[in-house]
Motif scaffolding. Structure first.
Motif, mmCIF file in Angstrom:
data_model
loop_
_atom_site.group_PDB
_atom_site.id
_atom_site.type_symbol
_atom_site.label_atom_id
_atom_site.label_comp_id
_atom_site.label_asym_id
_atom_site.label_seq_id
_atom_site.Cartn_x
_atom_site.Cartn_y
_atom_site.Cartn_z
ATOM 1 N N PHE A 228 0.845 -1.207 0.000
ATOM 2 C CA PHE A 228 0.000 0.000 0.000
ATOM 3 C C PHE A 228 0.878 1.255 0.000
ATOM 4 O O PHE A 228 0.627 2.204 -0.756
ATOM 5 N N ILE A 229 1.929 1.269 0.850
ATOM 6 C CA ILE A 229 2.821 2.439 0.951
ATOM 7 C C ILE A 229 3.548 2.661 -0.377
ATOM 8 O O ILE A 229 3.677 3.791 -0.846
ATOM 9 N N ALA A 230 4.039 1.563 -0.984
ATOM 10 C CA ALA A 230 4.756 1.677 -2.261
ATOM 11 C C ALA A 230 3.838 2.259 -3.338
ATOM 12 O O ALA A 230 4.215 3.168 -4.082
ATOM 13 N N LYS A 231 2.605 1.727 -3.401
ATOM 14 C CA LYS A 231 1.668 2.133 -4.456
ATOM 15 C C LYS A 231 1.221 3.586 -4.300
ATOM 16 O O LYS A 231 1.169 4.340 -5.271
ATOM 17 N N ASN A 232 0.904 3.995 -3.063
ATOM 18 C CA ASN A 232 0.292 5.308 -2.845
ATOM 19 C C ASN A 232 1.258 6.419 -2.438
ATOM 20 O O ASN A 232 0.923 7.596 -2.588
ATOM 21 N N PHE A 233 2.413 6.069 -1.913
ATOM 22 C CA PHE A 233 3.340 7.098 -1.442
ATOM 23 C C PHE A 233 4.661 7.087 -2.219
ATOM 24 O O PHE A 233 5.065 8.083 -2.783
ATOM 25 N N ILE A 234 5.337 5.899 -2.217
ATOM 26 C CA ILE A 234 6.711 5.852 -2.733
ATOM 27 C C ILE A 234 6.765 6.035 -4.247
ATOM 28 O O ILE A 234 7.538 6.855 -4.744
ATOM 29 N N ILE A 235 5.939 5.271 -4.997
ATOM 30 C CA ILE A 235 6.030 5.323 -6.467
ATOM 31 C C ILE A 235 5.720 6.725 -7.010
ATOM 32 O O ILE A 235 6.520 7.268 -7.782
ATOM 33 N N PRO A 236 4.612 7.394 -6.593
ATOM 34 C CA PRO A 236 4.375 8.752 -7.116
ATOM 35 C C PRO A 236 5.511 9.726 -6.767
ATOM 36 O O PRO A 236 5.943 10.510 -7.615
ATOM 37 N N ASP A 237 6.010 9.665 -5.511
ATOM 38 C CA ASP A 237 7.087 10.586 -5.094
ATOM 39 C C ASP A 237 8.375 10.317 -5.867
ATOM 40 O O ASP A 237 9.064 11.251 -6.284
ATOM 41 N N THR A 238 8.720 9.027 -6.031
ATOM 42 C CA THR A 238 9.981 8.677 -6.694
ATOM 43 C C THR A 238 9.944 9.035 -8.172
ATOM 44 O O THR A 238 10.940 9.493 -8.736
ATOM 45 N N LEU A 239 8.803 8.834 -8.826
ATOM 46 C CA LEU A 239 8.674 9.229 -10.232
ATOM 47 C C LEU A 239 8.905 10.731 -10.379
ATOM 48 O O LEU A 239 9.625 11.178 -11.274
ATOM 49 N N GLU A 240 8.319 11.511 -9.472
ATOM 50 C CA GLU A 240 8.468 12.968 -9.515
ATOM 51 C C GLU A 240 9.924 13.382 -9.290
ATOM 52 O O GLU A 240 10.440 14.264 -9.976
ATOM 53 N N GLU A 241 10.592 12.708 -8.327
ATOM 54 C CA GLU A 241 11.998 13.011 -8.034
ATOM 55 C C GLU A 241 12.899 12.766 -9.239
ATOM 56 O O GLU A 241 13.937 13.396 -9.388
ATOM 57 N N ASN A 242 12.520 11.799 -10.085
ATOM 58 C CA ASN A 242 13.331 11.447 -11.246
ATOM 59 C C ASN A 242 12.826 12.077 -12.548
ATOM 60 O O ASN A 242 13.181 11.636 -13.637
ATOM 61 N N GLY A 243 11.992 13.107 -12.399
ATOM 62 C CA GLY A 243 11.530 13.853 -13.578
ATOM 63 C C GLY A 243 10.578 13.087 -14.461
ATOM 64 O O GLY A 243 10.512 13.327 -15.678
ATOM 65 N N LEU A 244 9.843 12.147 -13.895
ATOM 66 C CA LEU A 244 8.914 11.316 -14.673
ATOM 67 C C LEU A 244 7.493 11.505 -14.169
ATOM 68 O O LEU A 244 7.271 12.082 -13.104
ATOM 69 N N ASN A 245 6.538 10.988 -14.901
ATOM 70 C CA ASN A 245 5.163 10.935 -14.396
ATOM 71 C C ASN A 245 4.569 9.568 -14.696
ATOM 72 O O ASN A 245 5.174 8.754 -15.399
ATOM 73 N N GLU A 246 3.374 9.321 -14.177
ATOM 74 C CA GLU A 246 2.770 7.983 -14.270
ATOM 75 C C GLU A 246 2.331 7.626 -15.686
ATOM 76 O O GLU A 246 1.988 6.475 -15.953
ATOM 77 N N ARG A 247 2.325 8.596 -16.587
ATOM 78 C CA ARG A 247 1.983 8.294 -17.987
ATOM 79 C C ARG A 247 3.217 7.849 -18.770
ATOM 80 O O ARG A 247 3.115 7.147 -19.764
ATOM 81 N N GLU A 248 4.412 8.296 -18.315
ATOM 82 C CA GLU A 248 5.651 7.954 -19.035
ATOM 83 C C GLU A 248 6.207 6.597 -18.603
ATOM 84 O O GLU A 248 6.684 5.823 -19.423
#
Length: 397
Positions: A228-248
């Motif tokens: 749950f934490i990975a799906k809702n917290f870590i993945i969105p934050d980490t994508l943003e930190e690496n200049g990505l978004n959930e569509r890319e």
């Protein structure tokens, strides 16, 4: 002191010492407080938004808020959040401050071995300064902030006194309303300050200090909670930190459990965040090189970016035979399952123990063998244990 300053020439050595002292006295928030707007529903929302699980801790914080609301004013409680690394102790302190509407200041205590770091230096020393507590109060700009005392279990003991003993007055609700810093040399009221300490283990905290705090234990996260934490917290934050978004870059939900079980072995979620960051960096590299969007991270991509699985399911590798048993181990960074292997070899009835085991485990093995020997006649009358040695090996000890 001000009268003395007027009489001294600016070239005098004492001039700057007194000036510095008066600056500190004037800059301290003696009567500036944060106004607490206690709203239980909003506070519950803040805590739920930033942290998943941790029901006991959230309940304790909301109970404190309810008492504050009824009483109108409550002296700051002293809480110690204890648990393995990466379970959210420090970030929970921030959330408590946000829920209370108070300023948040973090004071790291790891490795401090000088009492003056807590109580301040006397003004007779060159370059003297107040201690961490008064510095934190000044940084906050209010006399009722939330001060997070990080890593309270890692205080050292040096030739310059014992900082843990210096904290006794700070963390005692009966005494801290007249806390005297050696530098300021006037009492400062700490009774309205909320102190939240964090620690990984309790055995390195002195008993007297532990007695002044309410210890709340944070357990490690379960597989479902980590998912749950990975799906809702870590993945969105980490994508943003690496200049990505959930569509890319699309990290499939099915692979999250595989990442947790095969590439991390921890109580918290720090290593999981590092693993997901590696996936995101791999994805960013492919996109910059001209890969088609969106990039889907599946099992094949995991093996490509992270290599083969680091942790294999231990039970599947074991063949259950006599002379083998399981045990549970506790460590400050989480628990583990131990496998104990035992073999019988020709000898004189001695016990040989290998693996990095402590005295308690050695004694436990000796006790078990003594028990078996004392009941030997009931087990097998034709057999004697003087003909063989027993070798006990604990690989993960």
């Amino acid at each position: 002191q001000f009268t003395r300053l007027e009489e001294l020439p600016p070239s005098s050595a004492d001039y700057h010492v007194i000036r510095n002292y008066l600056d500190w006295l004037c800059d301290m928030p003696w009567n500036i407080s944060s106004e607490e707007k206690i709203d239980l529903e909003k506070s519950e929302e803040v805590l739920e938004k930033h942290h998943h699980g941790l029901k006991k801790i959230k309940k304790r914080i909301l109970e404190h808020l309810a008492v504050s609301q009824l009483k109108g004013n409550l002296k700051g409680p002293i809480i110690c959040l204890m648990g393995p690394p990466g379970v959210g102790k420090t970030s929970l302190g921030k959330s408590i401050a946000q829920a209370l509407g108070r300023k948040f200041v973090r004071a790291s205590l790891g490795g401090i071995r000088d009492e003056s770091e807590i109580r301040g230096h006397r003004r007779t020393y060159v370059g003297s300064m107040p201690g961490r507590i008064i510095q934190s109060i000044k940084r906050a700009g209010t006399n009722n902030p939330l001060i997070l005392l990080d890593e309270i279990d890692k205080l050292s003991f040096g030739v310059h006194g014992d900082p843990a003993s210096a904290l006794l007055e700070v963390l005692d609700p009966e005494q801290n309303h007249t806390f005297v810093d050696h530098f300021l040399d006037v009492p400062f009221d700490l009774s309205h300050t909320i102190f939240v300490a964090t620690a990984n283990r309790s055995d390195t905290i002195p008993e007297a200090l532990k007695d002044r705090m309410e210890v709340i234990e944070l357990s490690s996260y379960t597989l479902n909670e980590k998912h749950f934490i990975a799906k809702n917290f870590i993945i969105p934050d980490t994508l943003e930190e690496n200049g990505l978004n959930e569509r890319e870059v699309i990290i499939q939900e099915e692979i999250i459990d595989s990442l947790i079980e095969n590439y991390t072995r921890e109580a918290g979620v720090r290593e999981l965040k590092r693993v997901i960051s590696s996936l995101c960096r791999g994805g960013a590299y492919e996109i910059v090189k001209g890969s088609t969007k969106p990039l889907i991270i599946d099992e094949e991509k995991i093996n490509q970016y992270l290599g083969p699985a680091k942790y294999l399911e231990t039970q599947r590798l074991r063949k259950w035979v006599p002379g083998m048993a399981t045990g549970l181990a506790w460590t400050p960074i989480g628990g583990d399952v131990l496998y104990l292997e035992c073999i019988k070899i020709p000898g004189k009835g001695e016990l040989k123990i290998t693996g990095q085991v402590g005295d308690v485990m050695k004694e436990s093995a000796e006790l078990a063998l003594s028990f078996v020997k004392s009941h030997w006649s009931e087990i097998n009358t034709d057999y004697t244990c003087d003909n063989f040695d027993i070798h006990l090996h604990i690989p993960a000890g």
